[in-house]
Design a protein around this motif. Structure first.
Motif, PDB file in Angstrom:
ATOM      1  N   ASN A 270     -13.630 -21.174  -9.625  1.00 37.58           N
ATOM      2  CA  ASN A 270     -13.443 -20.606  -8.279  1.00 37.58           C
ATOM      3  C   ASN A 270     -13.588 -19.097  -8.274  1.00 37.58           C
ATOM      4  O   ASN A 270     -14.107 -18.509  -7.324  1.00 37.58           O
ATOM      5  CB  ASN A 270     -12.078 -21.009  -7.727  1.00 37.58           C
ATOM      6  N   LEU A 271     -13.142 -18.450  -9.348  1.00 43.64           N
ATOM      7  CA  LEU A 271     -13.276 -17.000  -9.449  1.00 43.64           C
ATOM      8  C   LEU A 271     -14.741 -16.569  -9.509  1.00 43.64           C
ATOM      9  O   LEU A 271     -15.075 -15.427  -9.214  1.00 43.64           O
ATOM     10  CB  LEU A 271     -12.526 -16.476 -10.683  1.00 43.64           C
TER      11      LEU A 271
ATOM     12  N   ASP B 277      -8.915 -21.087 -21.183  1.00 46.16           N
ATOM     13  CA  ASP B 277      -8.984 -19.786 -20.516  1.00 46.16           C
ATOM     14  C   ASP B 277      -8.718 -18.642 -21.483  1.00 46.16           C
ATOM     15  O   ASP B 277      -8.469 -18.818 -22.671  1.00 46.16           O
ATOM     16  CB  ASP B 277      -7.985 -19.746 -19.356  1.00 46.16           C
TER      17      ASP B 277
ATOM     18  N   LYS C 248     -10.458 -25.312 -12.696  1.00 44.33           N
ATOM     19  CA  LYS C 248     -10.736 -25.056 -11.279  1.00 44.33           C
ATOM     20  C   LYS C 248     -10.627 -23.573 -10.961  1.00 44.33           C
ATOM     21  O   LYS C 248     -11.470 -23.017 -10.236  1.00 44.33           O
ATOM     22  CB  LYS C 248      -9.762 -25.860 -10.417  1.00 44.33           C
ATOM     23  N   ARG C 249      -9.596 -22.923 -11.502  1.00 43.87           N
ATOM     24  CA  ARG C 249      -9.387 -21.502 -11.221  1.00 43.87           C
ATOM     25  C   ARG C 249     -10.537 -20.654 -11.787  1.00 43.87           C
ATOM     26  O   ARG C 249     -11.054 -19.758 -11.113  1.00 43.87           O
ATOM     27  CB  ARG C 249      -8.059 -21.039 -11.819  1.00 43.87           C
TER      28      ARG C 249
ATOM     29  N   HIS D   9      -6.043 -27.376 -13.998  1.00 53.19           N
ATOM     30  CA  HIS D   9      -5.839 -26.286 -13.038  1.00 53.19           C
ATOM     31  C   HIS D   9      -6.654 -25.061 -13.441  1.00 53.19           C
ATOM     32  O   HIS D   9      -7.267 -24.395 -12.586  1.00 53.19           O
ATOM     33  CB  HIS D   9      -4.355 -25.934 -12.972  1.00 53.19           C
ATOM     34  N   GLU D  10      -6.686 -24.753 -14.734  1.00 60.16           N
ATOM     35  CA  GLU D  10      -7.415 -23.576 -15.214  1.00 60.16           C
ATOM     36  C   GLU D  10      -8.921 -23.721 -15.034  1.00 60.16           C
ATOM     37  O   GLU D  10      -9.609 -22.754 -14.703  1.00 60.16           O
ATOM     38  CB  GLU D  10      -7.084 -23.305 -16.684  1.00 60.16           C
TER      39      GLU D  10
END
Length: 402
Positions: free
Chosen positions: A185-186, A398, A181-182, A178-179
């Protein structure tokens, strides 16, 4: 290290485990282990205990001891028919374990015979004999074989990347996925395929990406293949543990795509972290700065994690042991100031940890006995973790890893 005795308990595993780990997470696939029951049960247990129990795809050809004399081709044929009919996978990978390899079963011939009866299923035969290579060789070789299923495309997706080297059996893999992708995306970057945490169809369409991002150096062979066959460039980045590794991960990815890094997003997250620890950082520095630590893990992760511990948490890293080397291990060692052991015997690793008098061990569940014997804490950050269960989406990647 004592070089005068044979290795009795290597920290790395055999080629078969590398094959299994490369295919773990590949949805709508099945892995048929053509070998003795012990090979299958060991791989099945490790997959079930470290990855999603809703998706366990390791099955057994049914090879028995009497087949050592007469061959196991008939059992493999029935197993492949059953797997194709019951599990209905899009890909069946036949992993030839040591016993079947020594016997010389004509596995390719069996697969060809099965194809006469089975439709809409792709097959791949992989040499997974323990005597023919290491765990790292099994992982790299399997990824390269999967590349043969990819299809050339001329409609590239702008600012879309593939992630190579991510494994769906590492500690906190769900949260880390999930991280990843996040984070991207940012920066205005999308993920086309995470190899091999994807479907078979997504794997086939991997060449649509504009860039391959090889995290930690695992999977460079596949990246080279895709560059040669599909003109997809690649970049090697650190595993994004902590602030420094994460920023370098984003900078290298953005540069390879010809994009500017959105530093405002990074600075905002850094500010939130600073506010959260502003009243405690002196205590943390005082505690961590006095602790000597040792690490054991895959080359793709252990050097990045050591950098995070040393440069951001002020730990005194005394020893790094590489469980599985890759193509950039030598370059990573050249940047390190502490003792490094590459694929050592576990007994030699224990001796070195004891000699250095470390206060904390960062490793896997398999080093639990060492930690207990030396009476030091064990932080489980590397594969396999089989004595803890994670019920949340906590992540280790992250800027704000939990």
């Amino acid at each position: 290290m004592n070089y005068n005795r044979q290795m009795t308990d290597p920290v790395h595993d055999c080629k078969l485990l590398g094959v299994i780990r490369a295919l773990t997470g590949l949805k709508d696939s099945a892995i048929v282990v053509h070998g003795r029951p012990g090979c299958h049960s060991g791989m099945l247990s490790l997959q079930a205990l470290t990855s999603s129990q809703r998706f366990v795809n390791v099955v057994f050809s049914g090879l028995k001891s009497e087949d050592m004399a007469f061959g196991g081709e008939a059992r493999l044929f029935r197993a492949l028919l059953n797997v194709s009919g019951v599990m209905k996978p899009k890909l069946v990978a036949v992993a030839i374990a040591s016993a079947a390899g020594i016997m010389g079963d004509d596995v390719a011939g069996v697969v060809k015979k099965v194809l006469n009866s089975v439709k809409d299923v792709s097959f791949i035969v992989i040499d997974a004999c323990g005597y023919s290579g290491s765990e790292a060789a099994g992982y790299e070789g399997t990824l390269e074989k999967l590349g043969s299923f990819m299809v050339q495309t001329h409609d590239k997706i702008e600012n879309a990347v593939n992630i190579i080297g991510f494994r769906a059996d590492e500690p906190h893999w769900r949260g880390d996925l999930h991280e990843l992708k996040r984070l991207l995306n940012l920066q205005g970057i999308s993920i086309n395929t995470i190899i091999t945490s994807c479907s078979f169809d997504e794997l086939i369409k991997a060449p649509k990406a504009s860039l391959n991002v090889v995290v930690g150096g695992d999977g460079i062979g596949l990246a080279e293949y895709m560059k040669r066959e599909f003109d997809v460039p690649y970049v090697v980045t650190p595993y994004p543990f902590g602030i420094l590794n994460t920023v370098e991960f984003l900078e290298k990815t953005c540069k390879a795509l010809g994009r500017n890094v959105n530093y405002e997003v990074i600075e905002e997250e850094e500010r939130r972290i600073q506010e959260a620890i502003s009243d405690e950082h002196l205590f943390l520095e005082g505690i961590y700065g006095s602790l000597k630590v040792a690490l054991l893990g895959e080359s793709s992760r252990v050097f990045s994690f050591a950098r995070f511990l040393s440069d951001e948490l002020a730990f005194d890293v005394k020893l790094i042991a590489v469980r599985c080397r890759n193509f950039i291990t030598g370059d990573e060692i050249s940047k390190i100031n502490c003792k490094v052991l590459v694929e050592p015997d576990r007994l030699d690793f224990e001796d070195e940890v004891s000699r250095l008098d470390v206060n904390m061990l960062f490793a896997s569940s398999f080093e639990r006995n060492i930690a207990m014997k030396l009476r030091i804490p064990l932080f489980r950050f590397s594969y396999p973790v089989i004595d803890e269960v994670y019920l949340t989406d906590a992540h280790s990647l992250d800027l704000e890893a939990h």
